[in-house]
Write an enzyme that holds these catalytic residues in place. Structure first.
Site, mmCIF file in Angstrom:
data_model
loop_
_atom_site.group_PDB
_atom_site.id
_atom_site.type_symbol
_atom_site.label_atom_id
_atom_site.label_comp_id
_atom_site.label_asym_id
_atom_site.label_seq_id
_atom_site.Cartn_x
_atom_site.Cartn_y
_atom_site.Cartn_z
ATOM 1 C CG HIS A 62 -3.126 3.493 1.951
ATOM 2 N ND1 HIS A 62 -3.537 3.057 0.715
ATOM 3 C CD2 HIS A 62 -3.217 2.422 2.792
ATOM 4 C CE1 HIS A 62 -3.860 1.773 0.798
ATOM 5 N NE2 HIS A 62 -3.682 1.368 2.039
ATOM 6 C CG ASN A 87 -6.606 -0.823 0.863
ATOM 7 O OD1 ASN A 87 -5.895 -0.358 -0.047
ATOM 8 N ND2 ASN A 87 -6.103 -1.295 1.976
ATOM 9 C CB CYS A 147 -0.950 0.001 1.185
ATOM 10 S SG CYS A 147 -2.127 -1.345 1.073
HETATM 11 O O1 UT7 Z 1 -3.801 -1.075 3.497
HETATM 12 C C1 UT7 Z 1 -2.806 -1.747 4.200
HETATM 13 C C2 UT7 Z 1 -2.945 -1.627 5.634
HETATM 14 N N1 UT7 Z 1 -4.181 -2.226 6.089
HETATM 15 C C3 UT7 Z 1 -4.876 -1.609 7.009
HETATM 16 O O2 UT7 Z 1 -4.518 -0.523 7.406
HETATM 17 C C4 UT7 Z 1 -6.076 -2.308 7.591
HETATM 18 C C5 UT7 Z 1 -6.050 -2.202 9.101
HETATM 19 N N2 UT7 Z 1 -7.106 -2.904 9.774
HETATM 20 C C6 UT7 Z 1 -8.410 -2.522 9.721
HETATM 21 O O3 UT7 Z 1 -8.763 -1.624 8.992
HETATM 22 C C7 UT7 Z 1 -9.371 -3.173 10.674
HETATM 23 O O4 UT7 Z 1 -8.670 -3.945 11.620
HETATM 24 C C8 UT7 Z 1 -10.453 -4.071 9.999
HETATM 25 C C9 UT7 Z 1 -11.420 -3.204 9.207
HETATM 26 C C10 UT7 Z 1 -9.755 -5.071 9.074
HETATM 27 C C11 UT7 Z 1 -11.248 -4.818 11.067
HETATM 28 O O5 UT7 Z 1 -11.846 -3.880 11.957
HETATM 29 P P1 UT7 Z 1 -11.679 -4.043 13.545
HETATM 30 O O6 UT7 Z 1 -12.437 -2.952 14.160
HETATM 31 O O7 UT7 Z 1 -10.205 -4.117 13.831
HETATM 32 O O8 UT7 Z 1 -12.395 -5.404 13.798
HETATM 33 P P2 UT7 Z 1 -11.796 -6.720 14.473
HETATM 34 O O9 UT7 Z 1 -10.899 -7.435 13.536
HETATM 35 O O10 UT7 Z 1 -11.282 -6.369 15.848
HETATM 36 O O11 UT7 Z 1 -13.124 -7.557 14.650
HETATM 37 C C12 UT7 Z 1 -14.193 -7.126 15.508
HETATM 38 C C13 UT7 Z 1 -15.326 -8.115 15.365
HETATM 39 C C14 UT7 Z 1 -14.876 -9.567 15.480
HETATM 40 O O12 UT7 Z 1 -15.902 -10.284 16.154
HETATM 41 P P3 UT7 Z 1 -15.782 -10.622 17.723
HETATM 42 O O13 UT7 Z 1 -14.513 -11.415 17.850
HETATM 43 O O14 UT7 Z 1 -15.680 -9.294 18.403
HETATM 44 O O15 UT7 Z 1 -17.030 -11.373 17.988
HETATM 45 C C15 UT7 Z 1 -14.797 -10.034 14.066
HETATM 46 O O16 UT7 Z 1 -14.987 -11.422 13.926
HETATM 47 O O17 UT7 Z 1 -15.922 -8.002 14.072
HETATM 48 C C16 UT7 Z 1 -15.954 -9.288 13.431
HETATM 49 N N3 UT7 Z 1 -15.795 -9.085 11.989
HETATM 50 C C17 UT7 Z 1 -16.836 -8.807 11.175
HETATM 51 N N4 UT7 Z 1 -18.143 -8.668 11.407
HETATM 52 C C18 UT7 Z 1 -18.929 -8.375 10.354
HETATM 53 C C19 UT7 Z 1 -14.656 -9.097 11.262
HETATM 54 N N5 UT7 Z 1 -14.921 -8.841 9.970
HETATM 55 C C20 UT7 Z 1 -16.276 -8.670 9.896
HETATM 56 C C21 UT7 Z 1 -17.141 -8.374 8.830
HETATM 57 N N6 UT7 Z 1 -18.454 -8.231 9.107
HETATM 58 N N7 UT7 Z 1 -16.702 -8.214 7.559
#
Ligand code: UT7
Length: 329
Positions: free
Chosen positions: A256, A286, A116
């Site tokens: 980004h 993204n 990225c």
């Molecule tokens: O471009 C290169 C660099 N990349 C980035 O900068 C991406 C960085 N990361 C992110 O943007 C975020 O971490 C994500 C958008 C990928 C995820 O968001 P988050 O707020 O960090 O969510 P999380 O991974 O902590 O998950 C929270 C909850 C989990 O459920 P539990 O364990 O709390 O029950 C996940 O299983 O959300 C769940 N979850 C979803 N729910 C609905 C994960 N993906 C989804 C989804 N829909 N698509």
């Protein structure tokens, strides 16, 4: 030797027609529009559906538009760099395919892999080559067909990415404009936090790697989020401090587009109002190396000569950095 800088003189883009909405993703994986919008800021993204078209196709279209915008002919170009992690082939370079298709017959061409941060790293590399006087005109392209490495059964990644390409023409100038400064970092310790496990020389494609879905993007989202928020905010404020820029001096942040929450945290640290921040993640998701030039394209009519612009990115590697450029066309 006369003072030299490298400035952007043309911008182009390519976006596939197919719009993949959050609602459509709800039919593939257990997710919902509200979760995707509030956690990421994404409403829809573009997908290149035609199996016979790949990154070089999008990059070529973006490059042709950038050349037209700059009023530069393909024969004048000395160098073509494509930043991508989804090249058409592992080799030859996608940039070589683009060089031929745009007709840049006097240019040398190669790909640059910094995920990225790829466009940012490419812009600073090519800009430095122009400043050195080795070359005069170049095409710098960020292009990724992320759908080729997305697992549409993995809700933690398939909602995030989209396909697209953005290109700029970079030219030598004797004015005090263009790329003024850059700061870039890499932390190779975290190579498993965001990566594509197979397909390289460590794990070449086998029945096993395909069965285990190792050719898809894997991300530890929560850990990358933490690193990206820190990295982009730190490096953006660092480049401001280094160049004695106060928030009022900065016209635009071009971040980004990985997550709206990361973008807002970066802007907050820089002390910038939201109306100075380019955001199009809602429409394109993204697009990896393409996000920054796609923003420049969308806002090009709003850019004025003398605007101080900070480009900032974070990605796999881990890689991150910022560029300070003074706009003039
Ligand atoms: O471009 C290169 C660099 N990349 C980035 O900068 C991406 C960085 N990361 C992110 O943007 C975020 O971490 C994500 C958008 C990928 C995820 O968001 P988050 O707020 O960090 O969510 P999380 O991974 O902590 O998950 C929270 C909850 C989990 O459920 P539990 O364990 O709390 O029950 C996940 O299983 O959300 C769940 N979850 C979803 N729910 C609905 C994960 N993906 C989804 C989804 N829909 N698509």
């Amino acid at each position: 030797m006369a003072f030299k800088r490298a400035k952007i003189t043309g911008v182009g883009r390519y976006l596939p027609d197919y719009v993949l909405t959050n609602e459509e993703l709800e039919s593939y994986v257990d997710t919902n529009d509200e979760w995707i919008r509030t956690r990421t800021g994404i409403s829809e993204r573009r997908i290149l559906k035609d199996p016979d078209k790949a990154t070089s196709f999008m990059a070529t279209n973006a490059a042709n538009e950038a050349l037209k915008d700059a009023g530069v002919s393909a024969e004048e170009i000395d160098l073509v760099v494509v930043a991508t992690v989804t090249p058409d082939y592992l080799f030859p370079a996608t940039a070589a395919l683009v060089q031929k298709r745009v007709g840049a017959k006097n240019a040398f061409a190669y790909d640059l892999s910094a995920a990225c941060s790829g466009f940012l790293f490419a812009l600073s590399t090519v800009g430095s080559m122009i400043e050195s006087g080795r070359i005069k005109k170049a095409l710098v392209i960020g292009a990724d067909k992320m759908s080729s490495i997305m697992d549409f059964t993995d809700r933690s990644t398939c909602i995030l990415f989209g396909d697209g390409a953005g290109a700029v023409v970079l030219e030598e100038t004797n004015e005090d404009t263009g790329i003024v400064d850059f700061i870039q970092y890499t932390d190779g310790d975290e190579d498993n936090m965001l990566y594509q496990p197979a397909g390289g020389s460590l794990h070449p494609a086998t029945e096993e790697t395909v069965k285990n879905k190792q050719h898809y993007i894997k991300q530890d989202g929560r850990s990358v989020f933490k690193k990206a928020t820190e990295g982009m905010a730190d490096v953006s404020s660092e480049i401001m401090e280094k160049n004695n820029l106060k928030a009022d001096d900065v016209a635009w942040l071009v971040p980004h587009q990985a997550n709206l929450r990361i973008i807002h945290a970066t802007a907050r640290r820089m002390g910038l109002d939201k109306n100075k921040v380019m955001v199009n993640i809602n429409k394109y998701g993204n697009t990896t190396a393409a996000t920054i030039p796609l923003c420049l394209y969308d806002w090009k009519e709003s850019l004025n000569d003398g605007d101080n612009i900070i480009l900032s990115a974070f990605g796999g590697g881990l890689t991150w950095g910022a560029i300070y450029l003074k706009w003039s066309k």
